[in-house]
Design a protein around this motif. Structure first.
Motif, PDB file in Angstrom:
ATOM      1  N   THR A 515      -0.564   0.721   5.632  1.00 14.40           N
ATOM      2  CA  THR A 515       0.188   1.935   5.935  1.00 14.40           C
ATOM      3  C   THR A 515      -0.777   3.071   6.227  1.00 14.40           C
ATOM      4  O   THR A 515      -1.790   3.242   5.535  1.00 14.40           O
ATOM      5  CB  THR A 515       1.097   2.322   4.755  1.00 14.40           C
ATOM      6  N   LEU A 516      -0.453   3.868   7.256  1.00 11.68           N
ATOM      7  CA  LEU A 516      -1.272   5.031   7.603  1.00 11.68           C
ATOM      8  C   LEU A 516      -1.027   6.139   6.591  1.00 11.68           C
ATOM      9  O   LEU A 516       0.116   6.557   6.359  1.00 11.68           O
ATOM     10  CB  LEU A 516      -0.925   5.522   9.010  1.00 11.68           C
ATOM     11  N   CYS A 517      -2.104   6.600   5.970  1.00 14.48           N
ATOM     12  CA  CYS A 517      -2.032   7.683   4.987  1.00 14.48           C
ATOM     13  C   CYS A 517      -2.686   8.925   5.579  1.00 14.48           C
ATOM     14  O   CYS A 517      -3.762   8.847   6.172  1.00 14.48           O
ATOM     15  CB  CYS A 517      -2.740   7.273   3.693  1.00 14.48           C
ATOM     16  N   TRP A 528     -13.621   2.939  -0.663  1.00 15.84           N
ATOM     17  CA  TRP A 528     -14.507   2.158   0.184  1.00 15.84           C
ATOM     18  C   TRP A 528     -13.682   1.355   1.174  1.00 15.84           C
ATOM     19  O   TRP A 528     -12.621   0.819   0.843  1.00 15.84           O
ATOM     20  CB  TRP A 528     -15.379   1.216  -0.653  1.00 15.84           C
ATOM     21  N   CYS A 529     -14.176   1.278   2.410  1.00 16.27           N
ATOM     22  CA  CYS A 529     -13.496   0.529   3.456  1.00 16.27           C
ATOM     23  C   CYS A 529     -13.810  -0.958   3.282  1.00 16.27           C
ATOM     24  O   CYS A 529     -14.981  -1.348   3.191  1.00 16.27           O
ATOM     25  CB  CYS A 529     -13.936   1.013   4.838  1.00 16.27           C
ATOM     26  N   TYR A 543      -6.107   4.041   6.383  1.00 13.56           N
ATOM     27  CA  TYR A 543      -5.090   3.011   6.156  1.00 13.56           C
ATOM     28  C   TYR A 543      -5.262   2.449   4.751  1.00 13.56           C
ATOM     29  O   TYR A 543      -6.396   2.301   4.268  1.00 13.56           O
ATOM     30  CB  TYR A 543      -5.208   1.887   7.188  1.00 13.56           C
ATOM     31  N   THR A 544      -4.136   2.126   4.139  1.00 14.67           N
ATOM     32  CA  THR A 544      -4.192   1.599   2.783  1.00 14.67           C
ATOM     33  C   THR A 544      -3.111   0.541   2.590  1.00 14.67           C
ATOM     34  O   THR A 544      -2.104   0.525   3.306  1.00 14.67           O
ATOM     35  CB  THR A 544      -3.995   2.733   1.741  1.00 14.67           C
ATOM     36  N   HIS A 553     -11.049   2.536   7.022  1.00 17.22           N
ATOM     37  CA  HIS A 553     -11.199   3.579   8.031  1.00 17.22           C
ATOM     38  C   HIS A 553     -10.190   3.352   9.159  1.00 17.22           C
ATOM     39  O   HIS A 553      -9.880   2.204   9.504  1.00 17.22           O
ATOM     40  CB  HIS A 553     -12.607   3.549   8.647  1.00 17.22           C
ATOM     41  N   VAL A 554      -9.712   4.436   9.751  1.00 14.24           N
ATOM     42  CA  VAL A 554      -8.811   4.322  10.900  1.00 14.24           C
ATOM     43  C   VAL A 554      -9.509   3.583  12.037  1.00 14.24           C
ATOM     44  O   VAL A 554      -8.932   2.695  12.672  1.00 14.24           O
ATOM     45  CB  VAL A 554      -8.346   5.717  11.362  1.00 14.24           C
TER      46      VAL A 554
END
Length: 646
Positions: A515-517, A528-529, A543-544, A553-554
């Motif tokens: 989901t885009l946060c 951390w990505c 994103y999470t 990271h996007v």
């Protein structure tokens, strides 16, 4: 043979400064205070060329300066020594201009301010940059005119700009009057050359489509509210005495009657007054209130749709065509013809397409949006050796559509697989799929008005003027072309971030949807990505996974190339390949393991790139014009500190 003096100052092995002996005595003035082109400041003689903080050109003639020149440190002015001394000897004092003038050959680089042509002998004022032909100035300075917009008094010519007691603008058009203008002392009235001679506005307007009576020009500074658009004016309106002193801006006096705008599917027509009572109308472009007692454009088919006059005729909204008297044509926007219950013929494909809804095609990519078919219904080519496939919804995209991105109707077409293209809005590379004119499907599908989850107000389209920039609230990158945002809150998004998917599935890294946060402003812990294994900033978009708690990271999720698919071409030598091997390739530019779904690979050489950013950085000398002028590149987070771990 002329004698040459070579200078070798003490302590310097070789200065390489040579000058003729006779010239050494000509240029003996180290300082000039009374030069006709720069009176009041000191011009100092330099022998080492123009200073680094100035352009190495002569500001008098425009040619490149040599090592020997005169320079003003206050104004950063450079004068070639020959031009400076020639101007000092040859300047003329003319009664019609207060500054000294030079006799020059007027070229195309400095056209005459009266007639607009060059290639003739004329005068140049180095101080106020006035350029006029000898023939033109004789006619101008001797001609006192009586203009139809000011018949009470004659107007006299002025060659050194508007007088101090005036506002310096033309009292008809409002533009800067410039150096050459006509003036009335009694009425304090200015008229620039455009309105006085070249394109004078008509004194009266008749047979105008939006009003039946003759309207007369009132050439004076006067504050008014325009009845055509409802906004305030400050000079020279057109008035209709028959209609209780109806008053119009000059530009509103000739509004078109019937037009097409890109914010609406139907034609809109001018109506005065708009009517229907106060407080009930909202503009279909700016969303602000329309006062019912003024004129506006409305739709006869949609009874509650109306647009401000000035909004409807903006260059980015209207295509400039007046459709009054033109029969409305029914546009063919249907993308396919139905042959029977299960078969269609789509305009973008040469074979018939079958309607299917079965397993086995979920991982195949749609030929329009270049996304997996998934569980949706779809159409597939009836030919066994053709793999063309379309989502049911993508097959139904209209062939033509009106959208706020373009004043002209946009055409749907299939992208050629030969070379990469960039979207005119988000400026990201497009490899395959459908596009609308110069825009990808995501950007051209943004609705109006646009409501984004990151902001409480509507976001509107905005074309930026030259030199203006807006900072995207998502990525923090400055955008200088087009944005979508809220002026009231100074909140703007570039089109790349405005069209980010709200949910994404990355089976390679997480089985749950991501989901885009929009950032956690109160976050203090580190994130951390899971893709590039670098720290993410929780206060910016990311994103999470709500189930696993991981973050990405996007850029690591969506990359910097849209609609990529295996076999797509970047150029004749580079193509896209899936990054699905057991051992990920090293990027030729940043030397990181390529983490994305696709890599850019040289067809013949062993060169792979993790992103379009790295591809461009490494191949900066490729002869692909759009590569450097249209595409917006974004630095991947792993490029800053290359990571060679697997």
């Amino acid at each position: 043979m002329a004698t040459i003096i070579a200078f070798k100052p003490n302590g310097v092995e070789e200065c390489k400064f040579n000058i003729h002996a006779k010239c050494a005595f000509v240029f003996n003035a180290k300082e000039i205070w009374d030069h006709p082109s720069h009176d009041g400041h000191c011009l100092k003689l330099l022998t080492t060329g123009a200073p680094d903080h100035t352009d190495p050109i002569c500001h008098l003639s425009g040619k490149k300066t040599k090592r020997l020149l005169y320079h003003c440190s206050d104004c950063k002015l450079n004068l070639d020594v020959i031009d400076a001394l020639s101007a000092r000897r040859s300047h003329l004092n003319m009664p019609w201009h207060p500054h000294p003038l030079l006799i020059v050959d007027i070229t195309s680089r400095m056209i005459c301010h009266i007639c607009g042509d060059g290639d003739e002998r004329g005068y140049l004022c180095p101080r106020c940059r006035l350029v006029v032909h000898e023939s033109c100035v004789s006619q101008f300075v001797s001609q006192v005119i009586t203009h139809p917009s000011h018949v009470r008094h004659p107007l006299k010519p002025i060659t050194d700009g508007a007088l101090d007691y005036t506002d310096g603008t033309c009292h008809l058009c409002g533009e800067d009057a410039g150096n050459l203008l006509y003036h009335c002392d009694i009425c304090v009235f200015n008229l620039d050359l455009e309105c006085a001679i070249k394109k004078p506005p008509p004194v009266a307007l008749s047979n105008v489509k939006v009003h039946e009576h003759t309207r007369t020009l009132m050439p004076r500074l006067i504050s008014f509210v325009c009845d055509a658009c409802g906004t305030i004016g400050d000079r020279s309106p057109y008035v209709c005495v028959k209609c209780d002193f109806l008053i119009f801006h000059q530009e509103c006096a000739q509004l078109p009657r019937v037009i097409h705008v890109n914010h609406h599917d139907h034609r809109v027509s001018y109506k005065y007054p708009l009517g229907s009572g106060p407080g009930e109308w909202r503009c279909g472009v700016c969303l602000k209130e329309i006062i019912w007692s003024y004129g506006a454009y409305s739709c006869s088919i949609c009874p509650r749709y109306a647009i401000h006059s000035l909004c409807a005729t903006r260059k980015d909204v209207w295509d400039g065509k007046d459709l009054d008297g033109t029969a409305e044509e029914v546009e063919d926007i249907e993308p396919f013809k139905r042959n029977d219950d299960n078969t269609i013929t789509h305009f973008a494909h040469q074979h018939n397409l079958l309607s299917l809804n079965k397993d086995g095609e979920e991982s195949n990519l749609c030929g329009a949006c270049v996304r997996p078919i998934g569980s949706y219904t779809f159409y597939k080519c009836s030919e066994s050796d053709c793999s063309f496939i379309l989502h049911d919804a993508c097959a139904d995209l209209p062939k033509k559509k009106r959208h706020f991105l373009s004043p002209e109707p946009m055409d749907l077409r299939l992208r050629s697989k030969t070379y990469l293209k960039s979207c005119g809005a988000c400026r990201l590379p497009i490899c395959n799929g459908f596009i609308y004119s110069n825009f990808d499907l995501l950007c051209s599908s943004i609705p109006f008005p646009f409501i984004h989850g990151s902001h409480d107000h509507h976001l509107l389209y905005l074309e930026l003027q030259y030199g203006a920039v807006k900072t995207c609230q998502c990525c923090g990158i400055n955008e200088d072309r087009v944005v979508i945002g809220c002026k009231k809150c100074d909140y703007f998004l570039d089109f790349r971030c405005a069209t980010l998917p709200l949910t994404v599935v990355l089976p390679r890294y997480d089985d749950h949807p991501l989901t885009l946060c929009y950032g956690d402003k109160k976050a203090s812990e580190k994130y951390w990505c899971d893709i590039c294994e670098r720290e993410t900033n929780p206060k910016t978009w990311f994103y999470t996974c709500k189930d696993c708690g991981v973050t990405f990271h996007v850029f690591c999720v969506v990359g910097d190339i849209r609609y990529a698919q295996p076999g797509g071409k970047v150029s004749s030598e580079f193509e896209f390949l899936s990054n699905n091997t057991s051992s990920r390739r090293f990027c030729k530019n940043c030397h990181s393991r390529c983490p994305g779904s696709f890599i850019v690979k040289h067809i013949y050489l062993d060169q792979a790139f993790c992103s379009f950013y790295c591809f461009k950085r490494f191949n900066w000398d490729l002869d692909i014009e759009w590569l450097f002028t249209t595409v917006k590149v974004i630095c991947p987070p792993w490029v800053l500190e290359p990571n060679t771990s697997t």
